[in-house]
Design a protein around this motif. Structure first.
Motif, PDB file in Angstrom:
ATOM      1  N   ALA A 158       0.827  -1.208   0.000  1.00 30.84           N
ATOM      2  CA  ALA A 158       0.000   0.000   0.000  1.00 30.84           C
ATOM      3  C   ALA A 158       0.863   1.260   0.000  1.00 30.84           C
ATOM      4  CB  ALA A 158      -0.926  -0.014   1.214  1.00 30.84           C
ATOM      5  N   VAL A 159       1.933   1.245   0.792  1.00 30.77           N
ATOM      6  CA  VAL A 159       2.838   2.408   0.858  1.00 30.77           C
ATOM      7  C   VAL A 159       3.497   2.645  -0.505  1.00 30.77           C
ATOM      8  CG1 VAL A 159       4.998   3.264   1.853  1.00 30.77           C
ATOM      9  CG2 VAL A 159       3.264   2.210   3.333  1.00 30.77           C
ATOM     10  N   LEU A 160       3.928   1.578  -1.159  1.00 30.49           N
ATOM     11  CA  LEU A 160       4.566   1.712  -2.473  1.00 30.49           C
ATOM     12  C   LEU A 160       3.589   2.258  -3.512  1.00 30.49           C
ATOM     13  CD1 LEU A 160       6.719  -1.555  -2.642  1.00 30.49           C
ATOM     14  CD2 LEU A 160       7.518   0.784  -2.263  1.00 30.49           C
ATOM     15  N   LEU A 161       2.355   1.787  -3.458  1.00 32.21           N
ATOM     16  CA  LEU A 161       1.347   2.284  -4.397  1.00 32.21           C
ATOM     17  C   LEU A 161       1.066   3.767  -4.185  1.00 32.21           C
ATOM     18  CD1 LEU A 161      -1.042  -0.783  -4.278  1.00 32.21           C
ATOM     19  CD2 LEU A 161      -0.112   0.184  -6.386  1.00 32.21           C
ATOM     20  N   LEU A 162       0.947   4.178  -2.934  1.00 33.75           N
ATOM     21  CA  LEU A 162       0.711   5.592  -2.631  1.00 33.75           C
ATOM     22  C   LEU A 162       1.905   6.447  -3.041  1.00 33.75           C
ATOM     23  CD1 LEU A 162      -1.000   5.173   0.857  1.00 33.75           C
ATOM     24  CD2 LEU A 162      -2.086   6.021  -1.241  1.00 33.75           C
ATOM     25  N   ALA A 163       3.121   5.925  -2.823  1.00 33.96           N
ATOM     26  CA  ALA A 163       4.326   6.658  -3.226  1.00 33.96           C
ATOM     27  C   ALA A 163       4.372   6.823  -4.737  1.00 33.96           C
ATOM     28  CB  ALA A 163       5.570   5.919  -2.732  1.00 33.96           C
ATOM     29  N   ALA A 164       4.030   5.752  -5.465  1.00 37.00           N
ATOM     30  CA  ALA A 164       4.028   5.825  -6.930  1.00 37.00           C
ATOM     31  C   ALA A 164       3.000   6.827  -7.427  1.00 37.00           C
ATOM     32  CB  ALA A 164       3.742   4.440  -7.508  1.00 37.00           C
ATOM     33  N   PHE A 165       1.867   6.917  -6.735  1.00 38.29           N
ATOM     34  CA  PHE A 165       0.798   7.821  -7.165  1.00 38.29           C
ATOM     35  C   PHE A 165       1.158   9.279  -6.882  1.00 38.29           C
ATOM     36  CE2 PHE A 165      -3.153  10.151  -6.260  1.00 38.29           C
ATOM     37  CZ  PHE A 165      -3.829   9.965  -7.457  1.00 38.29           C
ATOM     38  N   PHE A 166       1.653   9.567  -5.683  1.00 35.09           N
ATOM     39  CA  PHE A 166       1.890  10.959  -5.291  1.00 35.09           C
ATOM     40  C   PHE A 166       3.249  11.494  -5.754  1.00 35.09           C
ATOM     41  CE2 PHE A 166      -1.380   9.794  -2.095  1.00 35.09           C
ATOM     42  CZ  PHE A 166      -2.274  10.825  -2.355  1.00 35.09           C
ATOM     43  N   LEU A 167       4.253  10.631  -5.826  1.00 27.28           N
ATOM     44  CA  LEU A 167       5.582  11.094  -6.231  1.00 27.28           C
ATOM     45  C   LEU A 167       5.787  11.031  -7.742  1.00 27.28           C
ATOM     46  CD1 LEU A 167       7.777   9.466  -3.420  1.00 27.28           C
ATOM     47  CD2 LEU A 167       6.817  11.782  -3.521  1.00 27.28           C
ATOM     48  N   GLY A 168       5.087  10.099  -8.395  1.00 23.45           N
ATOM     49  CA  GLY A 168       5.162  10.016  -9.845  1.00 23.45           C
ATOM     50  C   GLY A 168       6.561   9.671 -10.337  1.00 23.45           C
ATOM     51  N   GLY A 169       6.835  10.113 -11.556  1.00 17.42           N
ATOM     52  CA  GLY A 169       8.146   9.840 -12.142  1.00 17.42           C
ATOM     53  C   GLY A 169       8.382   8.344 -12.304  1.00 17.42           C
ATOM     54  N   SER A 170       9.599   7.917 -11.949  1.00 16.00           N
ATOM     55  CA  SER A 170       9.975   6.499 -12.089  1.00 16.00           C
ATOM     56  C   SER A 170       9.780   5.699 -10.807  1.00 16.00           C
ATOM     57  CB  SER A 170      11.448   6.409 -12.524  1.00 16.00           C
ATOM     58  OG  SER A 170      11.666   7.090 -13.738  1.00 16.00           O
ATOM     59  N   VAL A 171       9.173   6.321  -9.800  1.00 20.70           N
ATOM     60  CA  VAL A 171       9.013   5.651  -8.508  1.00 20.70           C
ATOM     61  C   VAL A 171       8.237   4.346  -8.662  1.00 20.70           C
ATOM     62  CG1 VAL A 171       7.978   5.823  -6.218  1.00 20.70           C
ATOM     63  CG2 VAL A 171       9.172   7.782  -7.194  1.00 20.70           C
ATOM     64  N   GLY A 172       7.167   4.374  -9.444  1.00 20.87           N
ATOM     65  CA  GLY A 172       6.347   3.188  -9.641  1.00 20.87           C
ATOM     66  C   GLY A 172       7.116   2.041 -10.256  1.00 20.87           C
ATOM     67  N   TYR A 173       7.972   2.364 -11.243  1.00 23.36           N
ATOM     68  CA  TYR A 173       8.764   1.322 -11.903  1.00 23.36           C
ATOM     69  C   TYR A 173       9.787   0.715 -10.935  1.00 23.36           C
ATOM     70  CZ  TYR A 173       6.796   3.204 -16.223  1.00 23.36           C
ATOM     71  OH  TYR A 173       5.940   3.627 -17.207  1.00 23.36           O
ATOM     72  N   TYR A 174      10.475   1.584 -10.186  1.00 24.37           N
ATOM     73  CA  TYR A 174      11.459   1.079  -9.215  1.00 24.37           C
ATOM     74  C   TYR A 174      10.773   0.230  -8.140  1.00 24.37           C
ATOM     75  CZ  TYR A 174      14.971   4.203 -11.231  1.00 24.37           C
ATOM     76  OH  TYR A 174      15.848   4.816 -12.078  1.00 24.37           O
ATOM     77  N   ALA A 175       9.593   0.672  -7.714  1.00 22.15           N
ATOM     78  CA  ALA A 175       8.851  -0.086  -6.706  1.00 22.15           C
ATOM     79  C   ALA A 175       8.425  -1.445  -7.256  1.00 22.15           C
ATOM     80  CB  ALA A 175       7.626   0.711  -6.259  1.00 22.15           C
ATOM     81  N   MET A 176       8.029  -1.471  -8.521  1.00 22.10           N
ATOM     82  CA  MET A 176       7.645  -2.735  -9.158  1.00 22.10           C
ATOM     83  C   MET A 176       8.821  -3.710  -9.191  1.00 22.10           C
ATOM     84  SD  MET A 176       6.438  -3.379 -13.098  1.00 22.10           S
ATOM     85  CE  MET A 176       8.111  -2.993 -13.667  1.00 22.10           C
ATOM     86  N   TYR A 177      10.005  -3.197  -9.555  1.00 23.74           N
ATOM     87  CA  TYR A 177      11.205  -4.054  -9.578  1.00 23.74           C
ATOM     88  C   TYR A 177      11.550  -4.547  -8.177  1.00 23.74           C
ATOM     89  CZ  TYR A 177      11.871  -2.238 -14.312  1.00 23.74           C
ATOM     90  OH  TYR A 177      11.711  -1.891 -15.627  1.00 23.74           O
ATOM     91  N   ALA A 178      11.343  -3.697  -7.186  1.00 21.52           N
ATOM     92  CA  ALA A 178      11.628  -4.090  -5.798  1.00 21.52           C
ATOM     93  C   ALA A 178      10.699  -5.219  -5.359  1.00 21.52           C
ATOM     94  CB  ALA A 178      11.481  -2.884  -4.875  1.00 21.52           C
ATOM     95  N   VAL A 179       9.415  -5.110  -5.707  1.00 24.98           N
ATOM     96  CA  VAL A 179       8.452  -6.156  -5.367  1.00 24.98           C
ATOM     97  C   VAL A 179       8.831  -7.467  -6.056  1.00 24.98           C
ATOM     98  CG1 VAL A 179       6.045  -6.904  -5.638  1.00 24.98           C
ATOM     99  CG2 VAL A 179       6.549  -4.571  -4.906  1.00 24.98           C
ATOM    100  N   ALA A 180       9.222  -7.381  -7.325  1.00 24.22           N
ATOM    101  CA  ALA A 180       9.617  -8.581  -8.060  1.00 24.22           C
ATOM    102  C   ALA A 180      10.854  -9.229  -7.440  1.00 24.22           C
ATOM    103  CB  ALA A 180       9.883  -8.231  -9.524  1.00 24.22           C
ATOM    104  N   ALA A 181      11.807  -8.413  -7.011  1.00 20.56           N
ATOM    105  CA  ALA A 181      13.026  -8.942  -6.399  1.00 20.56           C
ATOM    106  C   ALA A 181      12.720  -9.647  -5.080  1.00 20.56           C
ATOM    107  CB  ALA A 181      14.026  -7.804  -6.172  1.00 20.56           C
ATOM    108  N   VAL A 182      11.869  -9.040  -4.257  1.00 16.79           N
ATOM    109  CA  VAL A 182      11.488  -9.658  -2.983  1.00 16.79           C
ATOM    110  C   VAL A 182      10.738 -10.964  -3.230  1.00 16.79           C
ATOM    111  CG1 VAL A 182      10.059  -9.390  -0.917  1.00 16.79           C
ATOM    112  CG2 VAL A 182      11.458  -7.480  -1.721  1.00 16.79           C
ATOM    113  N   LEU A 183       9.886 -10.969  -4.230  1.00 19.30           N
ATOM    114  CA  LEU A 183       9.139 -12.182  -4.564  1.00 19.30           C
ATOM    115  C   LEU A 183      10.083 -13.304  -4.993  1.00 19.30           C
ATOM    116  CD1 LEU A 183       6.398 -13.486  -4.816  1.00 19.30           C
ATOM    117  CD2 LEU A 183       6.151 -12.472  -7.090  1.00 19.30           C
TER     118      LEU A 183
END
Length: 264
Positions: free
Chosen positions: A227-252
């Motif tokens: 939830a925090v990553l989704l909110l960060a991607a929405f409010f901060l914009g830019g490449s945050v969403g992509y980096y967060a997606m890669y982070a989730v994939a790495a943890v998985l």
């Protein structure tokens, strides 16, 4: 003593054969679906073959829905009777997954264009196959968490992509809301099944969602961080969403390594 050892070895050999056969079957099915999707893409791209390919695509939608319905009915009846076995190579769940993918393949080709549809299917089909293998082989808690994290990664990508798109910028909030629903649903599932040792129950039907010893801290962490990553991607914009997606994939991926080692 020897009989017990022989029985243990026989059971281990059967489990190993099941895993091997399941992996081969699922990935062979995925490859065949990708070949079918490529045929549709090529057929719909040329006027000479467009009519035939369109008919095949529309037919695959309805064929897939029939297969999915048959798989759902078969699985439901087996669950109600208590005869369902997840270790059976061919069962109602497999039929359901095949039907949904076949129908989705035809639908995307018809409604979203062959080129875009093929790009999406090159991601959807392998991810779907991997999740189905996790469902079949790994502990149920990992399947549930992996499914939630996969959806989180998908919505992170959609939030990031739509935020910079002129055509889909109005849907960014919708993607955020859907992603937060996934996070809330994961936590809600745990709370709803905690008193039943990780099982959802409707009358005689019982579906295992988590292991009986699944830690609440693990589920809550995945839900809250997502939830925090989704909110960060929405409010901060830019490449945050992509980096967060890669982070989730790495943890998985790390979680997959952990559960694989634990099963050995």
């Amino acid at each position: 003593m020897k009989k017990t050892e022989n029985k243990t070895r026989r059971t281990a050999a059967q489990e190993s054969d099941y895993v091997t056969n399941r992996v081969l079957t699922v990935f062979a099915g995925g490859i065949l679906l990708l070949i079918f999707a490529t045929y549709l893409k090529n057929g719909l791209s040329y006027a000479s073959s467009f009519t035939t390919a369109l008919g095949v695509a529309q037919g695959s939608i309805w064929t897939g829905l029939v297969l999915a319905l048959a798989g759902l009915v078969l699985t439901g009846r087996q669950l109600a009777k208590g005869t369902y076995k997840s270790t059976t190579l061919f069962n109602g769940n497999g039929l359901l997954m095949l039907g949904l993918l076949l129908s989705l393949c035809g639908y995307l080709m018809v409604d979203f264009g062959p080129q875009q549809a093929l790009r999406a299917l090159y991601v959807i089909i392998p991810v779907w196959a991997i999740l189905y293998l996790i469902y079949s082989v790994y502990p149920r808690e990992f399947f549930t968490i992996a499914t939630a994290m996969t959806l989180q990664a998908a919505f992170l990508w959609l939030v990031a992509k739509s935020a910079v798109s002129n055509s889909f910028s109005s849907t960014t909030g919708v993607f955020l809301a859907l992603g937060l629903v996934v996070c809330a649903a994961l936590e809600g599932l745990y709370l709803a099944t905690r008193s039943n040792q990780g099982r959802l129950k409707w009358g005689k039907v019982s579906i295992t969602v988590f292991n009986h010893d699944t830690k609440h801290a693990l589920v809550a962490t995945v839900a809250v961080v997502g939830a925090v990553l989704l909110l960060a991607a929405f409010f901060l914009g830019g490449s945050v969403g992509y980096y967060a997606m890669y982070a989730v994939a790495a943890v998985l991926f790390l979680m997959a390594v952990y559960y694989t080692a634990r099963m050995m």
